[in-house]
Design a protein around this motif. Structure first.
Motif, short mmCIF file in Angstrom:
data_model
loop_
_atom_site.label_atom_id
_atom_site.label_comp_id
_atom_site.label_asym_id
_atom_site.label_seq_id
_atom_site.Cartn_x
_atom_site.Cartn_y
_atom_site.Cartn_z
N ALA A 219 -2.23 2.81 2.01
CA ALA A 219 -2.26 3.69 0.84
C ALA A 219 -3.18 4.89 1.05
CB ALA A 219 -2.71 2.91 -0.39
N GLU A 220 -3.86 4.91 2.20
CA GLU A 220 -4.81 5.99 2.54
C GLU A 220 -5.87 6.13 1.45
OE1 GLU A 220 -2.46 9.48 3.37
OE2 GLU A 220 -1.52 8.54 5.11
N MET A 221 -6.58 5.02 1.26
CA MET A 221 -7.65 4.99 0.26
C MET A 221 -8.84 4.22 0.81
SD MET A 221 -5.93 2.35 -2.46
CE MET A 221 -7.44 2.14 -3.37
N LEU B 123 2.36 1.75 -3.49
CA LEU B 123 1.39 2.25 -4.47
C LEU B 123 1.12 3.73 -4.26
CD1 LEU B 123 -1.11 -0.75 -4.59
CD2 LEU B 123 0.62 -0.12 -6.29
N LYS B 124 1.07 4.16 -3.02
CA LYS B 124 0.87 5.58 -2.74
C LYS B 124 2.09 6.39 -3.16
CE LYS B 124 0.05 8.90 0.91
NZ LYS B 124 0.11 9.16 2.33
N CYS C 88 -5.08 -0.98 1.61
CA CYS C 88 -5.89 0.24 1.48
C CYS C 88 -5.60 1.23 2.61
CB CYS C 88 -7.38 -0.11 1.45
SG CYS C 88 -7.91 -0.91 -0.07
N ASN D 35 2.46 6.88 -6.85
CA ASN D 35 1.23 7.42 -7.45
C ASN D 35 0.52 6.42 -8.35
OD1 ASN D 35 -0.67 9.46 -7.68
ND2 ASN D 35 0.25 10.26 -9.56
N ARG D 36 0.37 5.19 -7.82
CA ARG D 36 -0.33 4.13 -8.57
C ARG D 36 -1.47 3.54 -7.74
NH1 ARG D 36 3.23 3.30 -12.96
NH2 ARG D 36 1.88 2.46 -14.56
N ARG D 37 -2.05 4.35 -6.87
CA ARG D 37 -3.18 3.84 -6.10
C ARG D 37 -4.33 3.52 -7.05
NH1 ARG D 37 -3.64 8.11 -1.19
NH2 ARG D 37 -3.43 9.50 -2.96
N GLY E 76 0.81 -1.22 0.00
CA GLY E 76 0.00 0.00 0.00
C GLY E 76 0.84 1.26 0.00
N ARG E 77 1.89 1.29 0.82
CA ARG E 77 2.76 2.47 0.87
C ARG E 77 3.48 2.68 -0.47
NH1 ARG E 77 3.64 0.46 6.26
NH2 ARG E 77 5.62 -0.52 5.65
#
Length: 158
Positions: A69-71, A40-41, A66, A44-46, A37-38
């Motif tokens: 990634a803060e999503m 992807l964040k 999630c 910039n691929r969330r 997750g980190r």
């Protein structure tokens, strides 16, 4: 559509009293999922949406990913459970084809079979390790793909 294929992180060993579907992540697995997750964040691929198998280890992987990634949290999809057929998966993914980036969290050998089917190769040419990320550029409606990247867990930093 960019499809991110993510195998669940490290889970309890087989032989769980509650059956295979009840196997949970171990501490290392939670950390692996958070690292995904980190990453992807950070790059910039969330994804716009995270779809996950209903089995505990996949749900926990998707939830930890999630959160890190803060999503928004994942969406449970029964078709991602063990035994997923690539053609059935494609039929289900059609409902998400308007999204720019979709992540799926699931199991082996199903994920390898899906990647092979999308790339037009076969014969055990793909192996998806636990907590790895494979990025594919998928072209509906033909549903053929181009490999964008594959990141094994050993290369995913903090």
């Amino acid at each position: 559509m960019e499809l991110l294929v993510i195998r669940h992180a490290k889970a309890e060993d087989h032989g769980h009293p509650g059956g295979d579907g009840a196997r949970a992540l171990v501490a290392k697995g939670f950390e692996q999922a958070a690292k995904v997750g980190r990453l992807l964040k950070r790059v910039n691929r969330r994804p716009d949406v995270v779809l996950t198998s209903p089995l505990v280890r996949s749900r926990q992987t998707a939830e930890a990913l999630c959160e890190a990634a803060e999503m928004p949290g994942p969406v449970v999809q029964g078709w991602l459970a063990c035994g997923m057929d690539p053609e059935a998966a494609i039929r289900e993914l059609v409902a998400f084809s308007d999204f720019e980036r979709v992540a799926i969290v699931g199991h082996e050998p199903d994920l390898s079979s899906l990647i092979e089917w999308l790339l037009g190769c076969s014969g055990s040419s793909v192996e998806v390790k636990k907590a790895s990320i494979t990025g594919l550029l998928v072209h509906p409606p033909a549903w053929h793909a181009r490999l964008l990247f594959h990141i094994p867990p050993s290369l995913i930093g903090d």
